[in-house]
Design an enzyme around this catalytic site. Structure first.
Site, PDB file in Angstrom:
ATOM      1  N   ARG A  35       4.972   4.053   2.383  1.00  0.00           N
ATOM      2  CA  ARG A  35       4.001   4.900   1.684  1.00  0.00           C
ATOM      3  C   ARG A  35       2.624   4.232   1.664  1.00  0.00           C
ATOM      4  O   ARG A  35       1.731   4.598   2.422  1.00  0.00           O
ATOM      5  CB  ARG A  35       4.489   5.187   0.252  1.00  0.00           C
ATOM      6  N   HIS A  69      -2.208  -7.655  -3.920  1.00  0.00           N
ATOM      7  CA  HIS A  69      -2.728  -7.702  -2.544  1.00  0.00           C
ATOM      8  C   HIS A  69      -3.079  -9.138  -2.177  1.00  0.00           C
ATOM      9  O   HIS A  69      -3.296  -9.981  -3.039  1.00  0.00           O
ATOM     10  CB  HIS A  69      -3.946  -6.782  -2.419  1.00  0.00           C
ATOM     11  N   CYS A  93      -6.219  -3.876   4.692  1.00  0.00           N
ATOM     12  CA  CYS A  93      -6.996  -3.596   3.489  1.00  0.00           C
ATOM     13  C   CYS A  93      -8.114  -2.645   3.848  1.00  0.00           C
ATOM     14  O   CYS A  93      -9.012  -3.001   4.598  1.00  0.00           O
ATOM     15  CB  CYS A  93      -7.576  -4.879   2.915  1.00  0.00           C
TER      16      CYS A  93
HETATM   17 ZN    ZN Z   1      -1.247  -1.745  -2.084  1.00  0.00          ZN
END
Ligand code: ZN
Length: 315
Positions: free
Chosen positions: A14, A213, A244
């Protein structure tokens, strides 16, 4: 999950796919989910219920959820941005709905096209919908506090604002919360502080998970800080897929393989077979040959004589 210490929640199909251009064919997504579940992954965020014209990558969400539901012992999470998405995710049979609330109002309006008040209203409506279902059929409902550690548009996000929004989400009806470092700004001290503050406001049992992250290389350091605060669910993405979106060429999500290596070598049980997990990226690369995949452990291989389960600890 009493036989494991830490739940590794895979978000690649996802979160990862949502931020890449190449559309992954349904069969390839299924092969990926199957391979990770076979390696012992217990929870996967498999799809997002957004209008296909906004996000063609997720047009097969219902089909993916339906398939994932056939895998034994796998918790199937679907991201839902609003009530409509929740209706569709429930119809598809998701075990848990995840709804993101951007702690920065500017980010919320840019991303979800909703103010905080509008998102909270959607949460109330989704709660009411869930409560119309027979108890055994109700999915879990998690609110994810995104941009909790800083925002690319607003910069610093005040901790008091995150805490206030955490309380509002719980009051509006989510079962649990997670803290999300959407932008890769977080540091370990910030993690410790915010986890304590949010738990003091809503209760420790309401905050089980973090989504971190690795944009600036602090991903696993932040995981350790979260573990020390008693967090038991950690999101990650196989091969750090997705990169990113805010920093081209930089990794985004923390890498599942590196996370599992760290937990496994620390002696924390995840239920995942690390060697088998390391083979899963071949399945993904076959379908996404042009995508960048990250990870130190996949590049370096396992240490000589590696036996897992706290290997290297003690005499
Ligand atoms: Zn993420």
């Amino acid at each position: 999950m009493s036989d494991i210490d830490i739940l590794v929640s895979e978000v690649g199909p996802r979160d990862g796919l949502q931020s890449i251009r190449t559309i992954m064919p349904t069969a390839a997504k299924i092969a990926w989910i199957d391979a990770e579940a076979a390696a012992g992954v217990r929870e996967i965020e498999v799809a997002s219920f957004v209008p296909p014209k906004l996000l063609p990558q997720m047009a097969d969400a219902a089909e993916i959820v339906a398939h994932a539901k056939t895998i034994p012992n796998l918790a199937v999470i679907a991201l839902v941005p609003n009530f409509k998405g929740a209706e569709n995710a429930i119809r598809a049979g998701a075990d848990k709905l995840g709804l993101p609330l951007s702690c920065s109002e500017t980010h919320s309006q840019a991303n979800l096209k909703m103010t905080h008040n509008q998102v909270i209203d959607e949460v109330r409506k989704i709660r009411a919908l869930i409560d119309t279902l027979p108890a055994a059929e109700r999915p879990g409902f998690e609110g994810s506090l995104s941009t909790a550690f800083g925002c690319t548009l607003e910069g610093k996000v005040p901790e008091g604002q995150v805490v206030r929004l955490a309380a509002r989400l719980v009051e509006a009806g989510v079962d649990e919360l997670s803290l999300s470092d959407t932008t890769g700004y977080a540091n370990p001290n910030q993690l410790r502080r915010l986890i304590k503050l949010v738990r003091a406001e809503v209760g420790a049992d309401k905050l089980a998970g973090v989504h971190l992250h690795n944009t600036r290389g602090l991903g696993l350091a932040n995981v350790v800080a979260a573990l020390e605060e008693g967090i038991t669910t950690v999101d990650s993405s196989l091969g750090g897929i997705g990169g990113c979106p805010f920093a081209p060429g930089a990794s985004g999500n923390i890498v599942t393989e590196d996370l599992v290596f760290m937990l496994d070598s620390m002696g924390l049980k995840t239920g995942i077979d690390l060697e088998q997990l390391l083979t899963v990226r071949n399945t993904v690369l076959a379908a996404l040959p042009d995508e960048e995949m990250y990870g130190f452990t996949p590049d370096a291989g396992l240490p000589k004589g590696y036996a897992g389960g706290g290997w290297g600890l003690g005499a």
